[in-house]
Motif scaffolding. Sequence first.
Motif, PDB file in Angstrom:
ATOM      1  N   GLY A  79      -8.925  11.813 -10.553  1.00  0.00           N
ATOM      2  CA  GLY A  79      -8.698  12.188 -11.944  1.00  0.00           C
ATOM      3  C   GLY A  79      -7.232  12.459 -12.220  1.00  0.00           C
ATOM      4  N   ASP A  80      -6.980  13.281 -13.227  1.00  0.00           N
ATOM      5  CA  ASP A  80      -5.597  13.610 -13.600  1.00  0.00           C
ATOM      6  C   ASP A  80      -5.098  14.889 -12.922  1.00  0.00           C
ATOM      7  N   PHE A  81      -5.849  15.399 -11.958  1.00  0.00           N
ATOM      8  CA  PHE A  81      -5.498  16.630 -11.260  1.00  0.00           C
ATOM      9  C   PHE A  81      -4.271  16.407 -10.381  1.00  0.00           C
ATOM     10  N   LYS A  82      -3.196  17.132 -10.649  1.00  0.00           N
ATOM     11  CA  LYS A  82      -1.969  17.034  -9.873  1.00  0.00           C
ATOM     12  C   LYS A  82      -1.963  18.091  -8.776  1.00  0.00           C
ATOM     13  N   MET A  83      -1.578  17.666  -7.583  1.00  0.00           N
ATOM     14  CA  MET A  83      -1.584  18.586  -6.447  1.00  0.00           C
ATOM     15  C   MET A  83      -0.245  18.589  -5.724  1.00  0.00           C
ATOM     16  N   ASP A  84       0.125  19.760  -5.263  1.00  0.00           N
ATOM     17  CA  ASP A  84       1.131  19.958  -4.221  1.00  0.00           C
ATOM     18  C   ASP A  84       0.536  21.070  -3.372  1.00  0.00           C
ATOM     19  N   THR A  85      -0.538  20.715  -2.661  1.00  0.00           N
ATOM     20  CA  THR A  85      -1.486  21.690  -2.141  1.00  0.00           C
ATOM     21  C   THR A  85      -1.637  21.609  -0.632  1.00  0.00           C
ATOM     22  N   PRO A  86      -1.407  22.732   0.086  1.00  0.00           N
ATOM     23  CA  PRO A  86      -1.657  22.759   1.527  1.00  0.00           C
ATOM     24  C   PRO A  86      -3.131  23.081   1.803  1.00  0.00           C
TER      25      PRO A  86
ATOM     26  N   SER B 137      -2.720  -2.142  -7.497  1.00  0.00           N
ATOM     27  CA  SER B 137      -1.580  -2.399  -8.387  1.00  0.00           C
ATOM     28  C   SER B 137      -1.735  -1.752  -9.759  1.00  0.00           C
ATOM     29  N   GLN B 138      -2.720  -0.906  -9.933  1.00  0.00           N
ATOM     30  CA  GLN B 138      -2.926  -0.254 -11.222  1.00  0.00           C
ATOM     31  C   GLN B 138      -1.806   0.755 -11.510  1.00  0.00           C
ATOM     32  N   PRO B 139      -1.507   0.997 -12.798  1.00  0.00           N
ATOM     33  CA  PRO B 139      -0.401   1.912 -13.136  1.00  0.00           C
ATOM     34  C   PRO B 139      -0.709   3.379 -12.856  1.00  0.00           C
ATOM     35  N   LEU B 140      -1.987   3.730 -12.728  1.00  0.00           N
ATOM     36  CA  LEU B 140      -2.391   5.107 -12.458  1.00  0.00           C
ATOM     37  C   LEU B 140      -3.233   5.148 -11.184  1.00  0.00           C
TER      38      LEU B 140
ATOM     39  N   VAL C 258       0.814  -1.212   0.000  1.00  0.00           N
ATOM     40  CA  VAL C 258       0.000   0.000   0.000  1.00  0.00           C
ATOM     41  C   VAL C 258       0.852   1.268   0.000  1.00  0.00           C
ATOM     42  N   ASN C 259       2.140   1.118  -0.360  1.00  0.00           N
ATOM     43  CA  ASN C 259       2.991   2.301  -0.486  1.00  0.00           C
ATOM     44  C   ASN C 259       3.969   2.114  -1.639  1.00  0.00           C
ATOM     45  N   VAL C 260       4.523   3.224  -2.090  1.00  0.00           N
ATOM     46  CA  VAL C 260       5.553   3.210  -3.134  1.00  0.00           C
ATOM     47  C   VAL C 260       6.898   2.986  -2.459  1.00  0.00           C
ATOM     48  N   SER C 261       7.683   2.048  -2.977  1.00  0.00           N
ATOM     49  CA  SER C 261       9.006   1.785  -2.410  1.00  0.00           C
ATOM     50  C   SER C 261      10.020   1.642  -3.535  1.00  0.00           C
TER      51      SER C 261
ATOM     52  N   PHE D 125       5.402   9.101 -11.215  1.00  0.00           N
ATOM     53  CA  PHE D 125       4.951   7.791 -10.753  1.00  0.00           C
ATOM     54  C   PHE D 125       3.631   7.953 -10.006  1.00  0.00           C
ATOM     55  N   ALA D 126       2.930   6.839  -9.869  1.00  0.00           N
ATOM     56  CA  ALA D 126       1.613   6.852  -9.247  1.00  0.00           C
ATOM     57  C   ALA D 126       1.743   6.704  -7.745  1.00  0.00           C
ATOM     58  N   GLY D 127       1.315   7.716  -7.012  1.00  0.00           N
ATOM     59  CA  GLY D 127       1.340   7.693  -5.558  1.00  0.00           C
ATOM     60  C   GLY D 127       0.782   8.995  -5.039  1.00  0.00           C
ATOM     61  N   ILE D 128       0.328   8.995  -3.793  1.00  0.00           N
ATOM     62  CA  ILE D 128      -0.219  10.205  -3.193  1.00  0.00           C
ATOM     63  C   ILE D 128       0.283  10.337  -1.766  1.00  0.00           C
ATOM     64  N   CYS D 129       0.805  11.514  -1.437  1.00  0.00           N
ATOM     65  CA  CYS D 129       1.272  11.824  -0.089  1.00  0.00           C
ATOM     66  C   CYS D 129       0.187  12.553   0.689  1.00  0.00           C
ATOM     67  N   PHE D 130      -0.017  12.140   1.934  1.00  0.00           N
ATOM     68  CA  PHE D 130      -0.840  12.884   2.872  1.00  0.00           C
ATOM     69  C   PHE D 130       0.099  13.385   3.969  1.00  0.00           C
ATOM     70  N   GLU D 131       0.606  14.597   3.793  1.00  0.00           N
ATOM     71  CA  GLU D 131       1.588  15.164   4.705  1.00  0.00           C
ATOM     72  C   GLU D 131       0.861  15.925   5.815  1.00  0.00           C
ATOM     73  N   THR D 132       0.631  15.233   6.923  1.00  0.00           N
ATOM     74  CA  THR D 132      -0.058  15.838   8.066  1.00  0.00           C
ATOM     75  C   THR D 132       0.935  16.732   8.802  1.00  0.00           C
ATOM     76  N   GLN D 133       0.629  18.029   8.873  1.00  0.00           N
ATOM     77  CA  GLN D 133       1.629  18.981   9.359  1.00  0.00           C
ATOM     78  C   GLN D 133       1.014  20.355   9.584  1.00  0.00           C
ATOM     79  N   ASN D 134       1.863  21.315   9.924  1.00  0.00           N
ATOM     80  CA  ASN D 134       1.485  22.719   9.921  1.00  0.00           C
ATOM     81  C   ASN D 134       1.518  23.222   8.476  1.00  0.00           C
TER      82      ASN D 134
END
Length: 303
Positions: free
Chosen positions: A215-222, A169-172, A37-40, A261-270
């Motif tokens: 979808g195809d929406f890319k985020m680097d969003t606080p 295991s899907q590529p996207l 369940v993670n990218v390694s 690559f296919a993956g999503i970060c949930f960065e819990t932080q300030n």
Amino acid sequence: MKQVTVKNKHLSLEVLEYGAIIRKLKFRTRANSWTDVNVSLESTQDYLNDTLAIGACVGRYAGRLSGGNLELDGKYYPLTHTEGITLHGGDRGFSRQYWNLQSATESPEKSEVTLTYRSGHLEEGFPGILDVTVTYTLLENVLIIRHEATTDRPTVVNLTNHTYFKIDSQPLISHYQLQINALNRAETNSRRLPTGQLPGVASTTYDFLEERPLGDFKMDTPFLLDSNRDFAARLTSAVSGIRLTVHTNQPGLVVYTPEGFAGICFETQNLPDAPRFDHFPDARLNPGETYVNESHFVFESLR
């Protein structure tokens, strides 16, 4: 490079001493199969050249700080930076340091790994000797990540884990259903630095208040999380039937879906650059106080 693996009935976790990295995370589904369940990365040595902080503990300040310096109590501290931006703590931060593997325990119900790191005064320019502990706990179907820190003089702290989740295991990952309990986001400029504005997300492309496809929406969003939330974020794959729900005591959540690559970060932080804005949550840590970032990642098998 030292590594340790612990598991319980529901989860299996492999941790590296380098970067306190979560290298492998597996979840046991109802079908009794262990699913990554993670990218390694392929090899532990690959992490030495990684520039995306895959699975690492990020600090002393996660996200971006602007200006190349930090002002505290009228004194300016020059920070390690690139073109005025200090990203994830500087050149090495905490993600490229060797941590001390303190303990690892395992049982069918609860398993735990604890690592520590001492960040010296003026490391990357930040004031104060910072003693940091990160504890990874497997409690039934929940991964608990707890960061703690103390300092000998006033400083700023913002720690997070940088695991890229991938729950099938899907590529996207465009088919993932995503929900984020945040009414507002921190607006950023072309350099991904906060402007200080906290616009509402309703009826915008950032509106995930109701579950919908990524979808195809890319985020680097606080995002500024709703204080009355039941949870911070939820991610579901209809392909695997796995659902991940994120809970945290932190005020913010950075959602990052990288190119490449296919993956999503949930960065819990300030929020990024919080020391620059008085109306952002306070990132200051004083002697005698303990910084605590505790986040729970709950995995469920829906079929």
